[in-house]
Design a protein around this motif. Structure first.
Motif, PDB file in Angstrom:
ATOM      1  N   SER A   4     -33.771  22.670  57.850  1.00  0.00           N
ATOM      2  CA  SER A   4     -34.329  21.560  58.632  1.00  0.00           C
ATOM      3  C   SER A   4     -35.151  20.618  57.747  1.00  0.00           C
ATOM      4  N   ASP A   5     -35.807  21.157  56.715  1.00  0.00           N
ATOM      5  CA  ASP A   5     -36.583  20.302  55.811  1.00  0.00           C
ATOM      6  C   ASP A   5     -35.670  19.340  55.049  1.00  0.00           C
ATOM      7  N   PHE A   6     -34.520  19.838  54.582  1.00  0.00           N
ATOM      8  CA  PHE A   6     -33.581  18.977  53.869  1.00  0.00           C
ATOM      9  C   PHE A   6     -33.016  17.904  54.802  1.00  0.00           C
ATOM     10  N   ALA A   7     -32.707  18.304  56.038  1.00  0.00           N
ATOM     11  CA  ALA A   7     -32.190  17.339  57.014  1.00  0.00           C
ATOM     12  C   ALA A   7     -33.216  16.242  57.296  1.00  0.00           C
ATOM     13  N   LYS A   8     -34.496  16.609  57.377  1.00  0.00           N
ATOM     14  CA  LYS A   8     -35.547  15.610  57.589  1.00  0.00           C
ATOM     15  C   LYS A   8     -35.621  14.644  56.409  1.00  0.00           C
ATOM     16  N   TYR A  39     -43.754  17.091  56.801  1.00  0.00           N
ATOM     17  CA  TYR A  39     -42.814  15.988  56.614  1.00  0.00           C
ATOM     18  C   TYR A  39     -43.070  14.957  57.694  1.00  0.00           C
ATOM     19  N   ASP A  40     -43.160  13.689  57.285  1.00  0.00           N
ATOM     20  CA  ASP A  40     -43.489  12.619  58.206  1.00  0.00           C
ATOM     21  C   ASP A  40     -42.845  11.324  57.715  1.00  0.00           C
ATOM     22  N   ILE A  41     -42.877  10.301  58.552  1.00  0.00           N
ATOM     23  CA  ILE A  41     -42.263   9.020  58.215  1.00  0.00           C
ATOM     24  C   ILE A  41     -43.351   8.001  57.876  1.00  0.00           C
TER      25      ILE A  41
END
Length: 89
Positions: A4-8, A39-41
């Motif tokens: 999920s981290d890579f997908a984010k 992880y954030d935008i």
């Protein structure tokens, strides 16, 4: 299976680290340090803002200072086709 981290990261998320200084409720002259990482935008940081709203609403230690660092770990220029494979024994 992709993590999920890579997908984010592929969706534009980057690793955000926030160094939070806050005052102790019983000793307001002392500052305590807390590190938050997720992880954030960038530049809106919805996850960080959600966490800081929770902090102000639920925790007793008032915020003094928040320093934010953001890094996009995977950039489009870093993904490229590899022309060969080398095996080492």
């Amino acid at each position: 299976m992709v993590s999920s981290d890579f997908a984010k990261q592929m969706a534009g998320y980057g690793l955000v680290t926030a160094h939070i200084l806050y005052r102790l409720p019983d000793h307001p002259s002392f500052l305590q340090s807390y590190i938050w990482q997720e992880y954030d935008i960038s530049p809106r940081f919805p996850q960080l803002n959600k966490f800081l709203e929770f902090w102000q609403r639920e925790l007793d230690g008032p915020l003094h200072e928040v320093t934010v660092v953001h890094q996009s770990l995977i950039k489009p220029a870093e993904l490229r086709h590899v022309g060969g494979v080398f095996l080492l024994h």
